[in-house]
Design an enzyme around this catalytic site. Structure first.
Site, PDB file in Angstrom:
ATOM      1  N   HIS A 180      -2.123  -2.169  -9.514  1.00 21.58           N
ATOM      2  CA  HIS A 180      -2.830  -1.554  -8.659  1.00 21.58           C
ATOM      3  C   HIS A 180      -4.311  -2.570  -8.620  1.00 21.58           C
ATOM      4  CE1 HIS A 180      -5.464   1.374  -6.803  1.00 21.58           C
ATOM      5  NE2 HIS A 180      -4.226   1.883  -6.321  1.00 21.58           N
ATOM      6  N   ASP A 234       2.814   5.790  -7.034  1.00 24.01           N
ATOM      7  CA  ASP A 234       4.208   5.619  -6.129  1.00 24.01           C
ATOM      8  C   ASP A 234       5.301   5.377  -6.712  1.00 24.01           C
ATOM      9  OD1 ASP A 234       3.060   6.419  -3.802  1.00 24.01           O
ATOM     10  OD2 ASP A 234       2.226   4.641  -3.399  1.00 24.01           O
ATOM     11  N   HIS A 290       0.866  -1.065  -0.110  1.00 27.63           N
ATOM     12  CA  HIS A 290       0.109   0.044  -0.050  1.00 27.63           C
ATOM     13  C   HIS A 290       1.192   1.450  -0.142  1.00 27.63           C
ATOM     14  CE1 HIS A 290      -3.470   2.187   0.703  1.00 27.63           C
ATOM     15  NE2 HIS A 290      -3.604   2.312   1.932  1.00 27.63           N
TER      16      HIS A 290
HETATM   17  N1  CMC Z   1       5.316  -7.270 -10.093  1.00 36.10           N
HETATM   18  C1  CMC Z   1       5.142  -8.492 -10.569  1.00 36.10           C
HETATM   19  N2  CMC Z   1       3.833  -9.068 -10.695  1.00 36.10           N
HETATM   20  C2  CMC Z   1       2.642  -8.471 -10.236  1.00 36.10           C
HETATM   21  C3  CMC Z   1       2.996  -7.369  -9.516  1.00 36.10           C
HETATM   22  C4  CMC Z   1       4.291  -6.485  -9.419  1.00 36.10           C
HETATM   23  N3  CMC Z   1       4.172  -5.265  -9.033  1.00 36.10           N
HETATM   24  N4  CMC Z   1       1.609  -6.775  -8.990  1.00 36.10           N
HETATM   25  C5  CMC Z   1       0.883  -7.850  -9.519  1.00 36.10           C
HETATM   26  N5  CMC Z   1       1.629  -8.864 -10.119  1.00 36.10           N
HETATM   27  C6  CMC Z   1       0.950 -10.127 -10.809  1.00 36.10           C
HETATM   28  C7  CMC Z   1       0.666 -11.123  -9.532  1.00 36.10           C
HETATM   29  O1  CMC Z   1       1.918 -11.983  -9.500  1.00 36.10           O
HETATM   30  C8  CMC Z   1      -0.701 -11.576 -10.295  1.00 36.10           C
HETATM   31  O2  CMC Z   1      -0.139 -12.802 -11.176  1.00 36.10           O
HETATM   32  P1  CMC Z   1      -0.718 -14.141 -11.523  1.00 36.10           P
HETATM   33  O3  CMC Z   1      -2.058 -13.780 -12.041  1.00 36.10           O
HETATM   34  O4  CMC Z   1       0.175 -14.902 -12.534  1.00 36.10           O
HETATM   35  O5  CMC Z   1      -0.859 -14.897 -10.147  1.00 36.10           O
HETATM   36  C9  CMC Z   1      -1.339 -10.938 -10.912  1.00 36.10           C
HETATM   37  O6  CMC Z   1      -0.337  -9.648 -11.457  1.00 36.10           O
HETATM   38  C10 CMC Z   1      -2.527 -10.034 -10.154  1.00 36.10           C
HETATM   39  O7  CMC Z   1      -1.901  -9.736  -8.852  1.00 36.10           O
HETATM   40  P2  CMC Z   1      -2.685  -9.582  -7.468  1.00 36.10           P
HETATM   41  O8  CMC Z   1      -1.548  -9.488  -6.474  1.00 36.10           O
HETATM   42  O9  CMC Z   1      -3.484 -10.741  -7.501  1.00 36.10           O
HETATM   43  O10 CMC Z   1      -3.413  -8.134  -7.708  1.00 36.10           O
HETATM   44  P3  CMC Z   1      -3.928  -7.371  -6.424  1.00 36.10           P
HETATM   45  O11 CMC Z   1      -4.821  -6.561  -6.986  1.00 36.10           O
HETATM   46  O12 CMC Z   1      -4.211  -8.317  -5.349  1.00 36.10           O
HETATM   47  O13 CMC Z   1      -2.583  -6.481  -5.759  1.00 36.10           O
HETATM   48  C11 CMC Z   1      -0.879  -4.689  -5.680  1.00 36.10           C
HETATM   49  C12 CMC Z   1      -2.493  -5.149  -6.413  1.00 36.10           C
HETATM   50  C13 CMC Z   1      -0.833  -3.181  -5.851  1.00 36.10           C
HETATM   51  C14 CMC Z   1      -1.049  -4.935  -4.391  1.00 36.10           C
HETATM   52  C15 CMC Z   1       0.128  -5.210  -6.582  1.00 36.10           C
HETATM   53  O14 CMC Z   1      -0.085  -5.039  -7.601  1.00 36.10           O
HETATM   54  C16 CMC Z   1       1.463  -5.134  -5.980  1.00 36.10           C
HETATM   55  O15 CMC Z   1       1.962  -5.938  -5.205  1.00 36.10           O
HETATM   56  N6  CMC Z   1       2.173  -4.134  -6.626  1.00 36.10           N
HETATM   57  C17 CMC Z   1       3.377  -3.673  -6.000  1.00 36.10           C
HETATM   58  C18 CMC Z   1       3.305  -2.830  -4.756  1.00 36.10           C
HETATM   59  C19 CMC Z   1       2.845  -1.403  -5.130  1.00 36.10           C
HETATM   60  O16 CMC Z   1       3.182  -0.645  -6.095  1.00 36.10           O
HETATM   61  N7  CMC Z   1       1.887  -1.127  -4.143  1.00 36.10           N
HETATM   62  C20 CMC Z   1       1.377   0.552  -4.484  1.00 36.10           C
HETATM   63  C21 CMC Z   1      -0.010   0.425  -5.010  1.00 36.10           C
HETATM   64  S1  CMC Z   1      -0.685   2.176  -5.325  1.00 36.10           S
HETATM   65  C22 CMC Z   1      -0.509   3.202  -3.715  1.00 36.10           C
HETATM   66  C23 CMC Z   1      -1.738   2.824  -2.924  1.00 36.10           C
HETATM   67  O17 CMC Z   1      -2.721   3.220  -3.348  1.00 36.10           O
HETATM   68  O18 CMC Z   1      -1.580   1.872  -2.053  1.00 36.10           O
END
Ligand code: CMC
Length: 428
Positions: free
Chosen positions: A307, A364, A265
């Site tokens: 995201h 971010d 986050h």
């Molecule tokens: N790098 C590599 N793979 C990723 C990433 C990433 N940053 N983010 C998602 N994926 C992949 C994930 O492994 C999954 O792959 P598969 O379908 O093969 O299993 C797919 O994309 C979907 O990901 P998810 O984790 O199920 O998606 P989510 O909606 O639960 O998570 C997230 C969203 C923001 C937590 C995630 O994209 C992430 O961890 N990003 C990196 C951390 C980050 O930059 N966070 C800041 C978000 S913006 C600020 C805020 O408002 O908080």
């Protein structure tokens, strides 16, 4: 006739109302599901669950739209002040000139924190992470203002708690940094506006006069506006759930600060810079790190990418990227991590793994580069996000109480052991 949703369980079909929002978003209202069927729904991470209706922020992740109280984020970021946006979020409409003056004046008059707070700050070790300090000090406000512990004491009392919180978070944030460095604190000054005051408390030192750089103040104002609300994200949902037990505003927001800290986050802004630094130190081989992010056996993720709701682009990232270029140019800074960030973005945007999953740079990805350019230490990045998000947390907490939201209490499906008898320890 209004739309209904039908759920068939065995022989029986049950009907549930469909709720339509002002932007034509649709939800099936299952609030009576358990009562009429005995079933609950299960939705880990609440990916499909609307926890509330809300009139504060509209977000369309497919089209990259973000609006506060109907106003597009692009217009607010370009033209408004952060305090104006705070007023808008909390009160529902843009302030008139006199409303804004009185709001700003109220905040300015409450920026001091109790001197006893220094005792709390002194108790933290040198180098204490400012998010831990900020969360602790914000919840401690409820002990300095015990009357705030009952959030149902009426509008005047609620407004005072809100003003105090908006006014004191920048002081607490800057002081947590100064104490962590074991440097003398700088007191708030009434001649400054909200953003300038924070900059002075962060950067002024006793040995020389501090001059506010308008480029820095403008960049910070924009960043705070971009972070000001984002509907039902992890920290905001935390604030609402904690507040739904009628815990006070300070306790609810302190919980939000803790939720924001995580690298998935708000903590992502610190994690992005640490990642870019690590890539630079490792020789700058972008492909190697992109492959690590794609490798399911490797826990590494590309920080600042992806995201939960934006699947095409994050409108805040578009604004911030432009701002980043402008700020670095205006300040004459040539940051090598910016080059790495741009290369990563280019490679990832063309890579099938990221394209297929709708993974784009989020707000971010570039915010840390701006914070760094204006001299904010890396550990303070997430605190900056908290200062920005504060009006959103307050607005959502207030809306939740005014809507008389029931206490947040999800159900579960139990998958543990079925009933068994206790045995004496000697027989186990
Ligand atoms: N790098 C590599 N793979 C990723 C990433 C990433 N940053 N983010 C998602 N994926 C992949 C994930 O492994 C999954 O792959 P598969 O379908 O093969 O299993 C797919 O994309 C979907 O990901 P998810 O984790 O199920 O998606 P989510 O909606 O639960 O998570 C997230 C969203 C923001 C937590 C995630 O994209 C992430 O961890 N990003 C990196 C951390 C980050 O930059 N966070 C800041 C978000 S913006 C600020 C805020 O408002 O908080």
């Amino acid at each position: 006739m209004s739309e209904v949703a039908k759920i068939t369980l065995g022989e029986e079909t049950h009907e549930f109302p469909v709720i339509v929002g002002s932007e034509n978003e649709k939800a099936i209202d299952i609030s009576k599901l358990r009562g009429s069927t005995g079933y609950v729904t299960i939705d880990p991470g609440f990916k499909n669950t609307g926890s509330t209706t809300s009139g504060i922020t509209f977000l369309n992740g497919e089209e990259g739209i973000l609006r506060y109280r109907g106003y597009p984020i692009e217009q607010l970021a370009e033209q408004a002040s952060f305090i104006e946006v705070a007023y808008l979020l909390i009160n529902g409409d843009l302030p008139t000139k006199s409303e804004l003056e009185s709001f700003e004046n109220e905040i300015t008059r409450h920026t001091m924190v109790h001197e006893d707070m220094k005792g709390l700050l002194r108790a933290f070790p040198a180098g204490a992470h400012p998010m831990g300090v900020a969360a602790s000090l914000i919840v401690s406000l409820s002990t300095f203002y015990p009357e705030s512990q009952d959030p149902n004491r009426g509008k005047e009392a609620m407004d005072l708690s809100i003003i105090r919180l908006l006014a004191k978070l920048p002081t607490i944030a800057a002081w947590s940094h100064k104490f962590s460095e074991r440097h003398p604190v700088v007191y708030p000054k009434n001649k400054y506006n909200y953003v300038e005051n924070f900059l002075s408390m962060m950067f002024e030192v006793p040995t020389e006069e501090y001059k506010i750089d308008p480029v820095v103040a403008k960049a910070l104002n924009t960043l705070l506006i971009l972070h000001a609300d984002h509907e039902q994200n992890c920290s905001t949902s935390t604030v609402r759930v904690v507040g739904s037990s009628h815990a006070n505003l300070y306790a609810s927001v302190a919980a939000g600060i803790s939720a924001l800290w995580g690298p998935l986050h708000g903590g992502a802004n610190q994690a992005v810079i640490e990642m870019l630094e690590a890539i630079k130190a490792d020789g700058g081989d972008i492909d190697k790190w992109i492959n690590k992010a794609k490798d399911k056996e490797d826990p590494f993720r590309l920080m600042g990418f992806g995201h939960r709701v934006y699947k095409n682009f994050d409108p805040r990232a578009t604004i911030i990227k432009k701002e980043c270029d402008e700020v670095l140019k205006a300040l004459g800074i040539n940051d090598p991590v910016l080059e790495i960030a741009k290369k990563i973005e280019k490679v990832a945007l063309e890579d099938e793994y990221f394209v297929k999953r709708g993974l784009y740079p989020n707000v971010d990805f570039y915010s840390g580069i701006i914070y760094r350019a204006i001299g904010i230490p890396t550990e303070m990045f997430t605190v900056m996000f908290a200062i920005g998000r504060l009006p959103g947390w307050i607005a959502q907490w207030k809306e939740m109480l005014e809507d008389k939201a029931p206490i947040g209490r999800p159900r579960q499906i139990y998958t543990g052991a079925t009933v068994r008898d206790y045995t004496d320890i000697a027989n186990r």
